[in-house]
Write an enzyme that holds these catalytic residues in place. Structure first.
Site, PDB file in Angstrom:
ATOM      1  N   LYS A   6       3.854 -15.258   1.683  1.00 54.53           N
ATOM      2  CA  LYS A   6       3.769 -15.957   0.399  1.00 54.53           C
ATOM      3  C   LYS A   6       5.209 -16.218  -0.046  1.00 54.53           C
ATOM      4  O   LYS A   6       5.646 -15.842  -1.139  1.00 54.53           O
ATOM      5  CB  LYS A   6       2.981 -15.063  -0.597  1.00 54.53           C
TER       6      LYS A   6
ATOM      7  N   TYR B 116       0.819  -1.213   0.000  1.00 54.22           N
ATOM      8  CA  TYR B 116       0.000   0.000   0.000  1.00 54.22           C
ATOM      9  C   TYR B 116       0.856   1.267   0.000  1.00 54.22           C
ATOM     10  O   TYR B 116       0.384   2.340  -0.350  1.00 54.22           O
ATOM     11  CB  TYR B 116      -0.950   0.027   1.209  1.00 54.22           C
TER      12      TYR B 116
ATOM     13  N   ASP C 205      -2.590 -18.164   1.074  1.00 58.22           N
ATOM     14  CA  ASP C 205      -3.747 -18.838   0.467  1.00 58.22           C
ATOM     15  C   ASP C 205      -4.253 -19.955   1.377  1.00 58.22           C
ATOM     16  O   ASP C 205      -5.458 -20.125   1.592  1.00 58.22           O
ATOM     17  CB  ASP C 205      -3.428 -19.352  -0.949  1.00 58.22           C
TER      18      ASP C 205
END
Ligand code: NAD
Length: 355
Positions: A188, A142, A220
């Site tokens: 991840k 962000y 995930d």
């Protein structure tokens, strides 16, 4: 008598309605304790833009920096959706988080027994869930540079420095020490280099907390595990974008977005706010659930002011209200003896607290 300076930002939509109830409860707390709260109101969000042309006036930043804690409602609404990015209500909140150096966002998720049926998940899956999502708030994609929006392609950049990872990881391990001594770090690392650094660094920090068990999970899988078996989690430590998504997913375990509080800390002054937005669809109707904001005020007492007993009183009063079947409209289908307005719920909690 201890006097605390509380900066109050009511914001837009239901913000003023729910913050007023939290203040009512804080005032009730001061009846039987030796704390007194002095409130000063500041503008942020759409209302601040309308009045000053800026969603985060400088006076608000200064006022928050000089307070002991900031109690915040919510901001935003359709009226301001087409403004340029830096004038939109959300940019005010992002800038305030940066200005106060609030890099750690605590989102506890607790399931109230009386509201087991309010969740879309089966009650046996969620009964007894008590987890904390610890989201890094001022780094990651962000805020990463460079960023660009072209007509044919666009990009953002996910950046974490080692120092940023160390400070949020320490916060998570310290929180776990006060809970069930488990941290699950979510990343991840099978795909992203930034996650590989995240994982290595969290491993290093973990050596300083031998009493806490560390595990790792890909994001995930974590998204799947949260709905499959949320009870396996104690503290979930994760970065900004993964935490944004997982914390919203985790919030639905409890059934209503109107129940969950949050704290953003790390700098000198912390910001305490419900996890939901300004709910323009129900603003002004007196039906918003103020529990998330009242529970945020309790987190403020615990984290910022070290007033544990006062915080316990509020948490117990919320439990009692739900046990006795008082419900706002959003949760009225689940064990309601009486459907109450926003102000009635605030008054009942205040009444329990002052006894
Ligand atoms: P929202 O959280 O405001 O509302 C989602 C749904 O939940 C709505 O149906 C709403 O009525 C309901 N809801 C939310 N809080 C409730 C409460 N306390 N009691 C009962 N029902 C409640 O999310 P949204 O509709 O996507 O966003 C509305 C505005 O809020 C947007 O402008 C968005 O940008 C802003 N927003 C602000 C914050 C913040 O201030 N921190 C966070 C998220 C969204």
């Amino acid at each position: 008598m201890k006097k605390y300076k509380i900066a109050v930002i009511k914001g837009d939509g239901i913000g003023p309605e729910i913050v007023d109830e939290a203040i009512k409860v804080l005032d009730a707390v001061s009846v039987n304790t030796d704390c007194e709260f002095v409130y000063k109101e500041y503008l942020m969000g759409g209302i601040a833009y309308d009045i000053t042309g800026d969603p985060l006036p400088e006076e608000t930043v200064e006022g928050c920096k000089n307070a002991d804690a900031v109690l915040f409602g919510a901001i935003g609404g359709e009226k301001w959706d087409n403004l340029p990015r830096d004038k939109r209500p959300e940019s005010g909140l992002l800038r305030l988080r940066k200005a106060l150096a609030l890099y750690a966002n605590f989102r506890p998720v607790k399931v109230y027994d009386e509201l087991l049926d309010a969740s879309t998940l089966k009650s046996e899956v969620i009964e007894g869930v008590d987890l904390l999502v610890m989201r890094e708030l001022t780094g990651g994609i962000y805020f990463g540079q460079p960023r660009e929006k072209g007509n044919e392609s666009a990009f953002n950049t996910m950046v974490y420095t080692k120092d940023e990872i160390i400070r949020i990881a320490k916060m998570a391990f310290e929180a776990a020490q006060k809970r069930r001594q488990k941290v699950c770090s979510v990343d991840k690392a099978n795909v992203l280099e930034v996650s590989q650094l995240w994982r290595e660094t969290v491993e290093e920090v973990a050596t300083g907390y031998p009493d806490v068990t560390l595990s790792h999970m890909y994001v995930d899988n974590a998204a799947m595990q949260l709905v499959r078996d949320p009870k396996q989690f104690d503290v979930i430590l994760t970065g900004n974008i993964f935490g944004d998504i997982l914390s919203d997913e985790a919030s639905m375990i409890s059934g209503s977005i109107g129940l969950l509080p949050s704290a953003s800390v790390g700098g000198v002054v912390g910001l305490y706010e419900p996890i939901h937005g300004s709910a323009p669809d129900i603003a002004g109707q007196g039906i918003a659930n103020p529990i998330a904001t009242i529970a945020s005020a309790s987190m403020m007492l615990r984290f910022a002011l070290a007033e544990e007993k006062a915080a316990d009183k509020i948490d117990k009063a919320i439990d009692q209200l739900l046990k006795e079947g008082y419900r706002t409209k959003d949760i009225s289908s689940y064990g309601a003896n009486e459907v109450c307005s926003t102000t009635e719920v605030g008054s009942i909690i205040a009444d329990y607290v002052s006894k």
